[in-house]
Design a protein around this motif. Structure first.
Motif, short mmCIF file in Angstrom:
data_model
loop_
_atom_site.label_atom_id
_atom_site.label_comp_id
_atom_site.label_asym_id
_atom_site.label_seq_id
_atom_site.Cartn_x
_atom_site.Cartn_y
_atom_site.Cartn_z
N GLU A 96 86.55 -50.27 -13.18
CA GLU A 96 87.12 -49.81 -11.91
C GLU A 96 87.74 -48.42 -12.06
O GLU A 96 87.56 -47.55 -11.20
CB GLU A 96 88.18 -50.80 -11.41
CG GLU A 96 87.65 -52.16 -11.01
CD GLU A 96 87.56 -53.14 -12.18
OE1 GLU A 96 87.22 -54.32 -11.95
OE2 GLU A 96 87.83 -52.72 -13.32
N GLY A 124 90.58 -49.39 -1.64
CA GLY A 124 89.91 -50.39 -0.83
C GLY A 124 88.55 -50.76 -1.39
O GLY A 124 88.16 -51.94 -1.35
N GLU A 125 87.82 -49.78 -1.90
CA GLU A 125 86.50 -50.06 -2.46
C GLU A 125 86.59 -50.97 -3.68
O GLU A 125 85.75 -51.84 -3.90
CB GLU A 125 85.83 -48.74 -2.83
CG GLU A 125 84.39 -48.85 -3.27
CD GLU A 125 83.44 -49.20 -2.13
OE1 GLU A 125 82.37 -49.78 -2.42
OE2 GLU A 125 83.78 -48.90 -0.97
N ILE A 126 87.63 -50.77 -4.48
CA ILE A 126 87.82 -51.58 -5.68
C ILE A 126 88.40 -52.96 -5.33
O ILE A 126 88.18 -53.94 -6.04
CB ILE A 126 88.76 -50.85 -6.68
CG1 ILE A 126 88.10 -49.55 -7.16
CG2 ILE A 126 89.09 -51.73 -7.88
CD1 ILE A 126 89.02 -48.68 -7.98
N GLY A 127 89.18 -53.01 -4.25
CA GLY A 127 89.86 -54.24 -3.88
C GLY A 127 91.26 -54.33 -4.44
O GLY A 127 91.81 -55.43 -4.57
N ALA A 134 90.89 -45.08 0.27
CA ALA A 134 89.48 -45.49 0.27
C ALA A 134 89.05 -45.96 -1.11
O ALA A 134 88.30 -46.94 -1.24
CB ALA A 134 88.61 -44.32 0.74
N LEU A 135 89.52 -45.26 -2.16
CA LEU A 135 89.22 -45.69 -3.53
C LEU A 135 89.76 -47.10 -3.79
O LEU A 135 89.05 -47.97 -4.30
CB LEU A 135 89.85 -44.73 -4.55
CG LEU A 135 89.23 -43.37 -4.78
CD1 LEU A 135 90.09 -42.58 -5.75
CD2 LEU A 135 87.82 -43.51 -5.31
N THR A 189 84.40 -40.84 -9.20
CA THR A 189 84.29 -40.62 -7.76
C THR A 189 85.15 -39.45 -7.32
O THR A 189 84.72 -38.61 -6.51
CB THR A 189 84.68 -41.89 -6.99
OG1 THR A 189 83.79 -42.96 -7.35
CG2 THR A 189 84.59 -41.68 -5.49
N TRP A 205 85.01 -45.80 -12.59
CA TRP A 205 84.34 -45.49 -11.31
C TRP A 205 85.23 -44.62 -10.43
O TRP A 205 84.77 -43.63 -9.84
CB TRP A 205 84.00 -46.79 -10.58
CG TRP A 205 83.42 -46.54 -9.22
CD1 TRP A 205 82.13 -46.26 -8.91
CD2 TRP A 205 84.16 -46.50 -7.98
NE1 TRP A 205 81.99 -46.05 -7.56
CE2 TRP A 205 83.22 -46.19 -6.97
CE3 TRP A 205 85.49 -46.70 -7.65
CZ2 TRP A 205 83.60 -46.08 -5.62
CZ3 TRP A 205 85.87 -46.60 -6.32
CH2 TRP A 205 84.94 -46.29 -5.33
N ALA A 206 86.51 -44.97 -10.34
CA ALA A 206 87.43 -44.21 -9.50
C ALA A 206 87.55 -42.77 -10.00
O ALA A 206 87.54 -41.82 -9.20
CB ALA A 206 88.79 -44.88 -9.46
N THR A 248 88.22 -37.25 -2.06
CA THR A 248 88.23 -38.68 -1.74
C THR A 248 89.64 -39.17 -1.43
O THR A 248 90.58 -38.88 -2.18
CB THR A 248 87.65 -39.49 -2.92
OG1 THR A 248 86.31 -39.08 -3.15
CG2 THR A 248 87.65 -40.98 -2.60
#
Length: 277
Positions: A177, A199-202, A196-197, A184, A180-181, A192
């Motif tokens: 995670e 939220g995408e990861i949860g 949003a980051l 990104t 990826w963040a 970014t």
């Protein structure tokens, strides 16, 4: 000299030039971990000063001679002397002074690579220099001895690459995670939104910031600021004095926002920095 090694030799007959620098791009197995390995040796006496601006490089410096004087956001004093050390990320200018007798190998890690190599929370290195023995223990001191005994820069670089590879073989994997963040944010040029980051990861924003700071040394918001700053710095070399256009291209709210960020991350206004480069 290996094909991967690029030499930048300064001619000591010229009064303007005072050092030798040798640089190697790392082996393919270290891609994404190390950006480059440098050898640096001063070849005439003097008092030299450079300023490095906020970047995403995590350096490991292994010295065989005189220490550097380093100040984070300030001119270094006599108490700010460092020989062999690791340094975490710092969101501001770094003043470095040397005195004509420095000689060292410097390994430049990416933030993700540094987390794996050092095997400790990068928040422990943030905004500070940590001695080689504290950063790497007895292994680091043994590495310094081997590098000091090597016959030339290529031999030193080979030793450094093998040492890094051996540590990585035993290193824990990074959080997917966080990796990826981080990538990104880099790919977006620092545009970014952190929400949003998360939220995408949860994750919650607070949880993301805590995990990110532990792994990288800075939070995602500070990372975005440094990415935008370096984007603006790069564009300034192509778009002379078009600071309003650069601000828009790099995601700043306006030119005043860009100026504030330059003051904090470089210690200079954009025009002042451009004049000094």
């Amino acid at each position: 000299m290996s094909d991967e090694t690029e030499r930048h030799r300064q001619d000591n007959r010229s009064p303007a030039l005072h050092f030798e620098m040798v640089r190697r791009k790392p082996a393919g197995t270290l891609a994404g971990i190390v950006t480059d390995i440098c050898g640096y040796r001063e070849i005439r006496p003097g008092h030299f000063r450079i300023v490095e601006y906020a970047s995403l490089t995590v350096p490991l410096v292994i010295s065989f001679a005189e220490a550097f004087a380093i100040g984070l956001g300030h001119t270094p004093s006599d108490n700010d002397r460092y020989a062999s050390f690791a340094a975490g990320l710092y969101a501001g200018p770094v003043m470095i002074e040397s005195f004509g007798a420095a000689c060292c190998v410097q390994v430049n890690f990416t933030p993700l690579g540094a987390r794996r190599f050092f095997g400790l929370p990068m928040s422990e290195l943030r905004d500070r220099m940590v001695g080689l023995d504290d950063a790497l223990g007895l292994d680091g001191m043994a590495l310094r001895e081997r590098l000091g005994e090597a016959s030339d820069w290529d031999a030193r670089f080979d030793i450094a690459e093998c040492f890094i590879a051996s540590r990585l073989a035993e290193a824990n994997a990074l959080s997917p995670e966080i990796a990826w963040a981080y990538r990104t944010v880099i790919a977006s040029g620092g545009r970014t939104r952190i929400a949003a980051l998360a939220g995408e990861i949860g994750w919650s924003r607070k949880h993301l910031a805590a995990k990110f700071t532990d792994a990288i040394g800075i939070g995602p918001k500070t990372l975005s600021r440094i990415v935008r700053f370096n984007c603006a710095l790069s564009l300034s070399k192509q778009q002379d004095d078009d600071w309003a256009g650069i601000a828009a291209d790099c995601g700043y709210a306006d030119q005043a926002h860009l100026v504030r960020e330059f003051r904090q991350l470089a210690g200079e206004t954009p025009t002042g920095l451009a004049a000094s480069m």
